[in-house]
Design an enzyme around this catalytic site. Structure first.
Site, short mmCIF file in Angstrom:
data_model
loop_
_atom_site.label_atom_id
_atom_site.label_comp_id
_atom_site.label_asym_id
_atom_site.label_seq_id
_atom_site.Cartn_x
_atom_site.Cartn_y
_atom_site.Cartn_z
N TYR A 1 0.81 -1.35 -0.15
CA TYR A 1 -0.23 0.10 -0.04
C TYR A 1 0.78 1.30 -0.04
O TYR A 1 0.50 2.29 -0.50
CB TYR A 1 -1.04 0.20 0.95
CG TYR A 1 -2.22 -1.07 0.81
CD1 TYR A 1 -3.27 -0.61 -0.13
CD2 TYR A 1 -2.16 -2.18 1.30
CE1 TYR A 1 -4.08 -1.53 -0.33
CE2 TYR A 1 -3.29 -3.02 0.98
CZ TYR A 1 -4.23 -2.72 -0.05
OH TYR A 1 -5.26 -3.62 -0.09
N ARG B 1 1.49 1.81 -3.59
CA ARG B 1 0.57 2.51 -4.27
C ARG B 1 0.31 3.66 -3.73
O ARG B 1 -0.17 4.53 -4.84
CB ARG B 1 -0.62 1.38 -4.25
CG ARG B 1 -0.38 0.18 -4.71
CD ARG B 1 -1.57 -0.90 -5.14
NE ARG B 1 -2.19 -0.35 -6.17
CZ ARG B 1 -2.79 -0.91 -7.46
NH1 ARG B 1 -1.92 -1.86 -7.71
NH2 ARG B 1 -3.77 -0.56 -8.29
N HIS C 1 -14.69 1.73 -0.99
CA HIS C 1 -13.61 0.94 -0.80
C HIS C 1 -12.49 1.55 -0.02
O HIS C 1 -11.53 1.20 0.05
CB HIS C 1 -12.92 0.15 -2.07
CG HIS C 1 -13.91 -0.79 -2.52
ND1 HIS C 1 -13.85 -1.44 -3.60
CD2 HIS C 1 -15.35 -1.50 -2.09
CE1 HIS C 1 -14.74 -2.14 -3.86
NE2 HIS C 1 -15.65 -2.48 -3.00
N CYS D 1 -6.59 4.45 12.18
CA CYS D 1 -6.02 4.22 13.53
C CYS D 1 -6.82 3.10 14.23
O CYS D 1 -7.88 3.41 14.60
CB CYS D 1 -5.57 5.28 14.46
SG CYS D 1 -4.85 4.68 16.02
N GLY E 1 -15.91 1.68 -16.06
CA GLY E 1 -14.61 1.08 -16.15
C GLY E 1 -14.65 0.01 -14.62
O GLY E 1 -13.44 0.12 -14.15
N SER F 1 -15.19 -4.22 -13.88
CA SER F 1 -15.33 -5.57 -14.34
C SER F 1 -16.44 -6.36 -13.78
O SER F 1 -16.92 -7.48 -14.58
CB SER F 1 -14.08 -6.28 -14.29
OG SER F 1 -13.94 -6.50 -12.70
N ASN G 1 -17.48 0.85 -20.86
CA ASN G 1 -16.30 0.19 -20.38
C ASN G 1 -15.65 -0.18 -21.55
O ASN G 1 -16.22 -0.27 -22.76
CB ASN G 1 -16.80 -1.22 -19.73
CG ASN G 1 -15.87 -1.90 -18.78
OD1 ASN G 1 -15.15 -1.33 -17.89
ND2 ASN G 1 -15.59 -3.07 -18.98
N LEU G 2 -14.52 -0.37 -21.57
CA LEU G 2 -13.51 -1.05 -22.67
C LEU G 2 -14.05 -2.30 -23.30
O LEU G 2 -13.82 -2.27 -24.51
CB LEU G 2 -11.82 -1.07 -22.00
CG LEU G 2 -10.87 -1.23 -23.37
CD1 LEU G 2 -10.79 -0.06 -23.90
CD2 LEU G 2 -9.43 -1.48 -22.34
N ALA H 1 -12.35 5.15 -21.66
CA ALA H 1 -13.12 5.80 -20.76
C ALA H 1 -12.92 7.40 -20.89
O ALA H 1 -13.57 8.18 -21.00
CB ALA H 1 -12.55 5.73 -19.22
#
Ligand code: OAD
Length: 239
Positions: A59, A62, A116, A124, A182, A184, A208-209, A226
């Site tokens: 993380y 990212r 999410h 914390c 975008g 799945s 979507n693609l 997109a």
């Protein structure tokens, strides 16, 4: 598209595909692998308990990466829709995103639900406060509120409950149009929103693609990147 009731309230669900052209990898591209770990093996409470350094390093990487990226034309178009749609129609636009990056906000969107969680928050687990966070967590920095060294990424892991579901379902009940961009359609509950919205009478559109797993649930699918299909759709609505 089916029976045409007037469109006022719009709920938009976005996934990793909306940020792909900003240079952020989607989850299920490249086999969903990160340094030979399945993403599902990193993004779980069990993984964190077993090997916290692995999870924190993932993380941290990212979190650092998204700060180098910029919103693309799709993010900007959605912000434009949020700004102009209420004036035109008296309706509302709500953006529900599965993405943990901040590109919608940096693209100008204000009404965003991060179901999410967010890379740029640290949670914390001692005092339950979330703080804005840009740096790494691997070195166990103290919580700015209670000083405990128990900060974790404020990201919803597999097996945890997504955030603000009550607000999301309330918005789906009021929606005249549900649009999925975008994503799945592989991860629930988000993957089920199209069925919920449709059963409640909303029109449903997928951008979507490629065809997603849930494509057949939508009244209409428009395929393409997109950065092209989203601005074109927004222009059509605001025309
Ligand atoms: P996925 O990686 O599963 O799906 C991304 C979708 O975007 C795919 O259908 C691609 O075809 C599409 N796509 C790729 N590039 C695109 C582009 N330029 N324009 C439009 N579409 C494009 O990502 P999500 O559906 O967001 O959850 O994944 C859902 C959840 O699974 C994530 O939020 C994450 C993950 O595990 C958690 O972390 C809890």
């Amino acid at each position: 598209m089916g029976d045409m009731r007037e469109i006022r309230n719009i709920v938009i669900l976005t996934g990793a595909g909306v940020s792909a052209e900003s240079g952020i990898d989607t989850f299920r591209s490249a086999g969903g692998l990160w340094e030979n770990h399945r993403v599902e093996d990193v993004a779980t409470p069990d993984a964190f308990a077993r090997d916290p350094n692995l999870v924190l390093r993932f993380y941290d990487m990212r979190r650092a990466a998204i700060q180098e990226k910029e919103p693309n034309a799709a993010h900007v178009a959605l912000a434009r829709l949020e700004e102009h749609w209420p004036q035109r129609t008296g309706g509302k636009v709500l953006l529900v995103t599965q993405n943990v990056d901040d590109l919608h906000e940096r693209g100008g969107s204000r009404r965003v639900i991060h179901m999410h969680g967010e890379h740029l928050n640290a949670w914390c687990t001692s005092c339950d406060v979330r703080s804005r966070w840009w740096g790494p967590l691997i070195d166990r920095p103290p919580c700015p509120v209670c000083s405990a060294r128990t900060l974790r990424p404020d990201v919803v892991w597999f097996g945890e409950v997504p955030y603000r579901m009550g607000e999301i379902f309330a918005a789906l009940r009021e929606a005249d149009l549900f649009v999925s961009i975008g994503t799945s359609g592989a991860v629930y509950p988000a993957a089920g929103f199209v069925k919920n919205a449709r059963e409640l009478g909303a029109q449903t559109l997928e951008l979507n693609l490629e065809r997603s797993q849930g494509s057949h649930h939508f009244h209409e699918s428009r395929l393409g990147p997109a950065s092209e299909v989203v601005p074109a759709w927004v222009e059509e609505l605001l025309r």
